[in-house]
Write a protein that holds these residues in place. Sequence first.
Motif, mmCIF file in Angstrom:
data_model
loop_
_atom_site.group_PDB
_atom_site.id
_atom_site.type_symbol
_atom_site.label_atom_id
_atom_site.label_comp_id
_atom_site.label_asym_id
_atom_site.label_seq_id
_atom_site.Cartn_x
_atom_site.Cartn_y
_atom_site.Cartn_z
ATOM 1 N N LYS A 82 0.835 -1.202 0.000
ATOM 2 C CA LYS A 82 0.000 0.000 0.000
ATOM 3 C C LYS A 82 0.871 1.253 0.000
ATOM 4 C CE LYS A 82 -3.699 2.114 2.721
ATOM 5 N NZ LYS A 82 -4.613 1.876 3.837
ATOM 6 N N MET A 95 -11.421 -4.241 -12.360
ATOM 7 C CA MET A 95 -12.668 -4.788 -11.809
ATOM 8 C C MET A 95 -13.761 -4.628 -12.849
ATOM 9 S SD MET A 95 -13.051 -5.099 -8.070
ATOM 10 C CE MET A 95 -12.314 -4.303 -6.671
ATOM 11 N N TYR A 98 -17.005 -2.417 -12.306
ATOM 12 C CA TYR A 98 -16.907 -0.990 -12.037
ATOM 13 C C TYR A 98 -16.473 -0.248 -13.296
ATOM 14 C CZ TYR A 98 -17.284 -2.249 -7.155
ATOM 15 O OH TYR A 98 -17.729 -2.725 -5.969
ATOM 16 N N ALA A 110 -8.736 3.475 -1.166
ATOM 17 C CA ALA A 110 -7.992 2.633 -0.229
ATOM 18 C C ALA A 110 -7.037 3.465 0.621
ATOM 19 C CB ALA A 110 -7.217 1.563 -0.987
ATOM 20 N N ARG B 2 -17.535 3.229 2.201
ATOM 21 C CA ARG B 2 -17.116 2.667 0.923
ATOM 22 C C ARG B 2 -17.120 1.144 0.986
ATOM 23 N NH1 ARG B 2 -16.795 5.257 -3.980
ATOM 24 N NH2 ARG B 2 -17.306 7.362 -3.331
ATOM 25 N N ARG B 5 -20.395 -0.229 0.606
ATOM 26 C CA ARG B 5 -20.826 -0.216 -0.787
ATOM 27 C C ARG B 5 -20.230 -1.397 -1.545
ATOM 28 N NH1 ARG B 5 -19.357 3.457 -5.805
ATOM 29 N NH2 ARG B 5 -19.999 1.709 -7.115
ATOM 30 N N PHE B 6 -18.953 -1.648 -1.290
ATOM 31 C CA PHE B 6 -18.311 -2.798 -1.928
ATOM 32 C C PHE B 6 -19.052 -4.080 -1.561
ATOM 33 C CE2 PHE B 6 -14.181 -0.328 -2.202
ATOM 34 C CZ PHE B 6 -14.248 -0.228 -3.573
ATOM 35 N N ASP B 9 -22.027 -4.301 -3.579
ATOM 36 C CA ASP B 9 -21.668 -4.623 -4.960
ATOM 37 C C ASP B 9 -21.349 -6.101 -5.110
ATOM 38 O OD1 ASP B 9 -22.053 -2.059 -5.695
ATOM 39 O OD2 ASP B 9 -19.944 -1.475 -5.591
ATOM 40 N N MET B 13 -23.242 -8.705 -7.484
ATOM 41 C CA MET B 13 -22.536 -9.469 -8.501
ATOM 42 C C MET B 13 -22.995 -10.915 -8.539
ATOM 43 S SD MET B 13 -18.561 -8.668 -8.657
ATOM 44 C CE MET B 13 -18.162 -7.140 -7.864
ATOM 45 N N ALA B 317 -11.653 -10.091 -7.847
ATOM 46 C CA ALA B 317 -12.035 -8.829 -7.215
ATOM 47 C C ALA B 317 -11.293 -8.620 -5.894
ATOM 48 C CB ALA B 317 -13.541 -8.802 -6.986
ATOM 49 N N VAL B 320 -7.709 -7.758 -6.656
ATOM 50 C CA VAL B 320 -7.574 -6.360 -7.083
ATOM 51 C C VAL B 320 -7.667 -5.434 -5.881
ATOM 52 C CG1 VAL B 320 -8.610 -4.515 -8.450
ATOM 53 C CG2 VAL B 320 -8.423 -6.809 -9.402
ATOM 54 N N MET B 321 -8.558 -5.756 -4.977
ATOM 55 C CA MET B 321 -8.682 -4.902 -3.784
ATOM 56 C C MET B 321 -7.363 -4.852 -3.019
ATOM 57 S SD MET B 321 -12.464 -5.490 -2.192
ATOM 58 C CE MET B 321 -12.406 -4.057 -1.105
ATOM 59 N N TYR B 322 -6.732 -6.008 -2.867
ATOM 60 C CA TYR B 322 -5.427 -6.026 -2.200
ATOM 61 C C TYR B 322 -4.424 -5.170 -2.967
ATOM 62 C CZ TYR B 322 -6.770 -9.898 0.852
ATOM 63 O OH TYR B 322 -7.361 -10.673 1.797
ATOM 64 N N VAL B 324 -4.767 -2.723 -5.126
ATOM 65 C CA VAL B 324 -4.919 -1.277 -5.140
ATOM 66 C C VAL B 324 -4.732 -0.667 -3.754
ATOM 67 C CG1 VAL B 324 -6.432 -1.285 -7.150
ATOM 68 C CG2 VAL B 324 -7.424 -1.280 -4.852
ATOM 69 N N GLY B 325 -4.519 -1.492 -2.759
ATOM 70 C CA GLY B 325 -4.120 -0.929 -1.470
ATOM 71 C C GLY B 325 -5.066 -1.172 -0.313
ATOM 72 N N PHE B 326 -6.132 -1.930 -0.545
ATOM 73 C CA PHE B 326 -6.977 -2.235 0.611
ATOM 74 C C PHE B 326 -6.273 -3.267 1.486
ATOM 75 C CE2 PHE B 326 -10.163 -0.563 -2.299
ATOM 76 C CZ PHE B 326 -10.836 0.301 -1.465
ATOM 77 N N PRO B 328 -5.988 -6.338 4.304
ATOM 78 C CA PRO B 328 -6.785 -7.538 4.573
ATOM 79 C C PRO B 328 -7.905 -7.218 5.554
ATOM 80 C CG PRO B 328 -4.449 -8.004 4.789
ATOM 81 C CD PRO B 328 -4.569 -6.535 4.570
ATOM 82 N N GLU B 330 -9.571 -4.487 5.824
ATOM 83 C CA GLU B 330 -10.692 -3.851 5.134
ATOM 84 C C GLU B 330 -11.454 -4.850 4.272
ATOM 85 O OE1 GLU B 330 -9.438 0.721 4.326
ATOM 86 O OE2 GLU B 330 -8.005 -0.798 3.705
#
Lengths: 218, 416
Positions: A82, A95, A98, A110, B2, B5-6, B9, B13, B317, B320-322, B324-326, B328, B330
């Motif tokens: 991060k 994704m 989105y 993030a 957020r 919201r995920f 989503d 899905m 998904a 990708v979350m990991y 982009v910086g989320f 674990p 989160e």
Amino acid sequence: MIILKDITKDYTNKEQVTHALRGINVTIQDGEFVAIVGTSGSGKSTLLNIIGAMDYATSGKYMFHDREITACDLKELHEFRKENISFVFQNFALMDKYTVYENVEMPLIARHIKHRKSIVMDYLEKMGIADLKNKIPSHLSGGQQQRCAIARALAADTPVLLADEPTGALDQNTGNEIMKCFEEINKNGKTVILITHDINIANRCKRVIHIEDGKIID
Amino acid sequence: MRILRFAFDMIAMQFKKFLLTVVLMVISLLLIMFSVMIYKGKQYSYISCDDILSKGIEGTAILRLDEDSFLNVKGVKAFFKEAYERKEIYSVGNMVEYGCYYESLEELYEIQKGHTQDYELALQGGLLEINCMNLGAAFLCDLKLEEGISPKKLEFDESEKMFYLYIGAAYDSVEVGSEFIEKNGTKFIVAGRMEEQQRWVDSNVENGYNSERLDCSVDCSYGIFMVGNYDVYSGGLWISAEDGYTIEQAIDAAKEVGDKYDISFSYETLANMYEQDEEDVDLLLSYLAKLLGIVIAASLLMIITTQIVTMLENAKAYGVMYVVGFSPKEVNKMLLWKHIITAVSSLVLTAPLCVLVAKYRFSTDDMSYMIKTLLIHYVFPIAITVEIVIVVIMQMITVTVLRRFTPVKLIQNKVV
Ligand SMILES: Nc1ncnc2c1ncn2[C@@H]1O[C@H](COP(=O)(O)OP(=O)(O)OP(=O)(O)O)[C@@H](O)[C@H]1O
Ligand SMILES: [Mg+2]
């Protein structure tokens, strides 16, 4: 500073072991602009994944500044990523549900960054896909998806940018634009490491690392 | 926010799998709720009946007059009078709710209007609902008076034209001691006003104790008891044993008196009725328990596999979350939200269904009583606990599975 020492990576698939990396030793200084080249299957992506802490090395030592990444647990790895790494995947890893805009916005979310709109739009414009912002990736061409993936990586604004064949799906002109963009962020002090098959692209980088059969050759 | 919201989503899905999970949860929950309802309802029912009767379930029985005896008006009256004097018997009498019209009681009618316990009688309109009873029945439950004289001290003449009224707390404008006289000479004397909390045994219990009757007592605030020198209205008589005597001894004493006046009856103790009912309920519960075991095991298995499949299908998904910086944490939080949303949706769907089932199962005039006691106190907390357990299981499983994969594996979807 990135220091890799005797890094190996084996993939085991049902008894069959692939030695993707066989002892990589390399040091990359902060602010370098590096191209990794090599034939298909030589281990470029594998190496980049390990540098980006997206995957574990089988053995060896990976130091990032004073931090030993190979000794980090899962949580520390995520933190390291991060803070330091943005990554452009060979298969884009967008994704699908989105929009382009939302994909690029994600690293900002993030990182709890407010006023994201101008930042996102800025990178979309740089990549020339501002008009596609409300489309979803699967409705885009390969090149457009690639630019979206690059915009997302840039938006994260980390000290290290790793890109796996960032111009692979692009025509020469667009490829040049992207390279200009990379050169610009490299000028701003960021480390850029990219994989390429294109000799012209490689020549624009300040340093070229050749990989063959999981080893660096000079 | 957020993250929430995920979570939505992610659900959107794979909406079909989400629905499947919710349906499975609803089915299991409903079964659990139903079982708890029946189990707890039985206890509630027992306690409500045991509490309201002066001598409890153990000390109370119902006598059923044979047809000839029923018609033997004089004999029955004499029987009541004498049986009530027996030392083994605490109370014996006939009690029946009745819609009647008395011109002189207009004032009471105006107060009671719209507040009758018995729906049908209220519908007929214009009738005053009165619980008519012999003196002996007035002790079946504890009659607590705000003011007035105890039924023990009432005096009756033989004219059969004098009745004593015990009125509910709602009739506070009617003075104790007031007299109402009909044109034909029938006289009503207000002998007392009941306390506000006064309740009385539901006269329907006479036809058989049944745990489907959640609350065997009825509120008396608008009730009117008319104590008189009645013969019988229905074949069922209530009898309860004096302290120190068993209900069987009391019944034997009643039999002796009955023989004297040519009154014969069959009998059934409330305890017997209760046992009978308990057997039925226990049988039902044992079936339910078996069904529950199968259903819960099956749905839990399906819920777990569905969760894992959903997770694996969404692997990219998460990867990708990991990337982009989320963190674990989160991502786990998002998963947790997803599971909570699933659980809450199923609860929201089940709760009204549960009320419906409860309504179908239990005959009660007062739904809010049932919701307040049985549902809020037992059924819902248990359902919520079950839901929490399921959420925890789902969370543990998904998190453990997710942790096994590096971002690269997730993104390349090389997890299966
Ligand atoms: N997940 C995996 N499981 C098994 N083997 C793998 C896996 N990923 C890569 N490999 C193998 O490891 C070797 C190196 O792969 P890698 O993807 O690093 O090559 P590359 O240099 O990036 O090739 P390309 O230029 O085609 O992208 C190859 O032989 C490949 O087949
Ligand atoms: Mg590659």
